[in-house]
Scaffold this motif. Structure first.
Motif, PDB file in Angstrom:
ATOM      1  N   LEU A  93      -4.202  -4.577 -10.518  1.00  0.00           N
ATOM      2  CA  LEU A  93      -3.536  -3.336 -10.921  1.00  0.00           C
ATOM      3  C   LEU A  93      -2.432  -3.602 -11.928  1.00  0.00           C
ATOM      4  CD1 LEU A  93      -3.195  -0.256 -10.504  1.00  0.00           C
ATOM      5  CD2 LEU A  93      -1.634  -0.786  -8.625  1.00  0.00           C
TER       6      LEU A  93
ATOM      7  N   ILE B 132      -7.993   4.396  -3.344  1.00  0.00           N
ATOM      8  CA  ILE B 132      -7.156   3.442  -2.622  1.00  0.00           C
ATOM      9  C   ILE B 132      -7.174   3.696  -1.115  1.00  0.00           C
ATOM     10  CG2 ILE B 132      -4.959   4.715  -2.705  1.00  0.00           C
ATOM     11  CD1 ILE B 132      -3.602   2.051  -3.413  1.00  0.00           C
ATOM     12  N   SER B 133      -7.508   4.907  -0.713  1.00  0.00           N
ATOM     13  CA  SER B 133      -7.468   5.244   0.711  1.00  0.00           C
ATOM     14  C   SER B 133      -8.835   5.378   1.354  1.00  0.00           C
ATOM     15  CB  SER B 133      -6.691   6.559   0.913  1.00  0.00           C
ATOM     16  OG  SER B 133      -5.365   6.435   0.469  1.00  0.00           O
TER      17      SER B 133
ATOM     18  N   MET C 179      -7.495  -0.298  -7.294  1.00  0.00           N
ATOM     19  CA  MET C 179      -7.013   0.507  -6.173  1.00  0.00           C
ATOM     20  C   MET C 179      -7.930   0.364  -4.965  1.00  0.00           C
ATOM     21  SD  MET C 179      -5.982   3.892  -8.411  1.00  0.00           S
ATOM     22  CE  MET C 179      -5.754   4.958  -6.983  1.00  0.00           C
TER      23      MET C 179
ATOM     24  N   GLY D  56      -5.871  -7.309  -5.274  1.00  0.00           N
ATOM     25  CA  GLY D  56      -5.967  -5.991  -5.896  1.00  0.00           C
ATOM     26  C   GLY D  56      -4.698  -5.611  -6.640  1.00  0.00           C
TER      27      GLY D  56
ATOM     28  N   ILE E  80      -7.302  -2.933  -3.156  1.00  0.00           N
ATOM     29  CA  ILE E  80      -6.072  -2.844  -2.364  1.00  0.00           C
ATOM     30  C   ILE E  80      -6.355  -2.107  -1.055  1.00  0.00           C
ATOM     31  CG2 ILE E  80      -3.746  -1.871  -2.273  1.00  0.00           C
ATOM     32  CD1 ILE E  80      -3.680  -2.194  -5.361  1.00  0.00           C
ATOM     33  N   GLY E  81      -7.092  -1.001  -1.151  1.00  0.00           N
ATOM     34  CA  GLY E  81      -7.426  -0.243   0.053  1.00  0.00           C
ATOM     35  C   GLY E  81      -8.264  -1.038   1.028  1.00  0.00           C
TER      36      GLY E  81
ATOM     37  N   TYR F 161       0.799  -1.231   0.000  1.00  0.00           N
ATOM     38  CA  TYR F 161       0.000   0.000   0.000  1.00  0.00           C
ATOM     39  C   TYR F 161       0.832   1.281   0.000  1.00  0.00           C
ATOM     40  CZ  TYR F 161      -3.319   3.463   1.815  1.00  0.00           C
ATOM     41  OH  TYR F 161      -4.079   4.586   2.004  1.00  0.00           O
TER      42      TYR F 161
END
Length: 524
Positions: free
Chosen positions: A355, A317-318, A371, A351, A374-375, A288
């Motif tokens: 990507l 992502i956040s 994204m 994730g 992943i987050g 991350y």
């Protein structure tokens, strides 16, 4: 808790005072990710105004992370010895001063040096604040408090790129640093009024030899990794730096085994859960944190988005960190924290694999879902890590516990950033070499190496200057292949981290201990 070992400066405190103290620590913690993501979004603008070599530009991020990670262990020990509130306030004051100075920096060298000072101050604020929270809250309340702390990081990571993009677009890159200083001022006022001071009265002095050897070893290791793309991994300078780092790490271990009050209690490594927590601390760096630097460069410099647009895309992502850390805390009622963390890393790896399938030619719509996944994956362990870190040591050594955990986390991130930059440059050089192989006059090896470094930073203009015969489509294809190969590597590291977490943290449910003997309850 041994009450004779805790020096409490303030008498009985109300719940409101404790909550306001928590707010102060969370606001200070909010500044840390803003100080990390903001300069990443501002990097292209900083490069255009101040110039600088690829190595000098990389230190805008690495100077902060290296000093942040290298000083956390020392700051945690200082907090236990001289007072948690004192260390927290000192850190916030210096952080504010450094941030305002950064907003007026006139050269890349001054910027890098001030970023290093900002990192030192951030370490003091985070270690002192985290240790203070461990004294104000117990049991489930402490778990919730540290979940709030983790969520504060999440808010900073989620809104940091958007805020930075907005400020850069309307007020220039310097306003990014002024903004973090303003938040720091609010934290300073709240802490001064509401935070109580405490310390470990059994502490007699700081382990200065241990602190010096550890900090120097970490600095040399990071600098060696940063030098490797320019000099080569087998160059005498890089090998010499690595050798010195190994010797200093060995000296640190020897010192810690002999001093009466070590900076790091090595006996803690007897416990499986303590080891597992350290693996967990380092895992988000590769799944991350490095993307918070790589993706803004790709979006702005390679794909041509504006700073504000890139910040909005980075929200994908956040954004999960705004909610899911709290959800993960609730899930511990039914599942072990280790299982939740391991599953989260597996999701993050999925994730990353997605990507890797999205080259720069794809639109933002294509990479946003990857994204977001992943987050989501990273958010599950994010809210549990800090609480786990302080659950395996006596409460009076909370500063040491947070120092060790955050040192592992942030030092791992600084090393990860250096390693990832080197690997991306190496992949980019391979791609550029293949792209220019058919040229009548192939570029010299030195030109290829320098071009690869600039390409890893997204500086297409510098690459075109060094390799004038390379068309733009081939350049983008070289970057795309390098980026995808790197993300595959990150996915593999994340999966390996998940295996380690399942191995070390899923044999027993976590329990909050108040003495060293209590660590046995969470060890096996």
């Amino acid at each position: 808790m041994k009450t004779d070992q805790i020096d409490i400066r303030v008498g009985r405190r109300s719940g409101a005072q404790k909550l306001l103290g928590l707010c102060a620590v969370c606001l200070a913690a909010l500044c840390m990710p803003l100080s990390f993501t903001g300069p990443a979004v501002a990097l292209p603008d900083i490069a255009r105004e101040l110039g600088g070599s690829p190595l000098a530009l990389s230190w805008i991020t690495n100077a902060f992370m290296l000093c942040f990670g290298g000083f956390l262990l020392v700051a945690g020990a200082l907090a236990d010895r001289v007072g948690r509130k004192k260390v927290f306030l000192a850190g916030v004051v210096v952080f504010i001063a450094a941030s305002f100075s950064l907003s007026h920096a006139s050269s890349i060298v001054a910027l890098d040096l001030l970023r290093a000072l900002q990192g030192l101050a951030a370490a003091a604020a985070l270690s002192g604040g985290g240790a203070a929270l461990a004294q104000d809250f117990e049991g489930a309340a402490m778990t919730r408090a540290f979940s709030c702390l983790g969520s504060s990081f999440g808010v900073g990571l989620a809104f940091g790129p958007i805020l930075a993009g907005f400020l850069i677009q309307h007020s220039g890159w310097r306003s990014v640093f002024a903004g973090t200083a303003a938040i720091g001022i609010v934290a300073l006022v709240l802490a001064t009024l509401c935070m109580r001071d405490s310390r470990d009265r059994a502490a007699t002095g700081l382990d200065w030899p241990g602190a010096a050897s550890f900090t120097a070893a970490l600095a040399l290791l990071t600098y060696a990794v940063l030098r490797a793309p320019d000099s080569g991994w087998s160059s005498p300078s890089v090998l010499g730096l690595l050798a010195c780092a190994v010797v200093l790490f060995g000296a640190f271990v020897a010192i810690e085994n002999t001093v009466h009050r070590p900076l790091l209690d090595l006996s803690l490594f007897r416990y499986r859960r303590f080891i597992g927590v350290q693996f967990l601390a380092a895992a988000p760096a590769y799944s991350y944190v490095v993307l918070l630097v790589l993706l803004p460069v790709r979006l702005i410099s390679i794909e041509g988005y504006g700073s504000l647009e890139a910040g909005q895309i980075m929200f994908a992502i956040s954004a999960p960190l705004l909610v899911l850390p709290m959800v993960a805390g609730l899930l511990t009622r039914w599942f072990s924290a280790g299982s939740i963390c391991g599953v989260g890393l597996v999701v993050a790896a999925a994730g990353l694999l997605w990507l890797a399938q999205c080259p720069p030619a794809h639109s933002a719509v294509a990479i946003v879902p990857a994204m977001f996944i992943i987050g989501v994956g990273v958010s599950l362990p994010w809210g549990l890590m800090d609480g786990l870190a302080v659950s395996v040591v006596p409460k009076e050594r909370a500063g040491m516990a947070t120092g060790v955990f955050n040192t592992t986390r942030v030092a791992g991130e600084s090393i990860a950033l250096a390693v990832v930059a080197a690997v991306l440059a190496a992949f980019a050089e391979t791609g550029l070499r293949d792209a220019t192989a058919g040229a009548s006059l192939p570029p010299a090896s030195q030109a290829l190496s320098e071009a690869a470094h600039w390409l890893s930073l997204g500086s297409v203009g510098e690459v075109s200057r060094l390799l004038p015969g390379l068309d733009h489509a081939a350049l983008l294809a070289s970057y795309g292949r390098a980026f995808s190969d790197l993300v595959y590597v990150l996915a593999a590291i994340t999966l390996l981290s998940a295996v380690m977490i399942f191995s070390f943290l899923t044999r027993a449910r976590p329990a909050v201990s108040t003495h060293l003997g209590g660590a046995d309850s969470v060890a096996e």
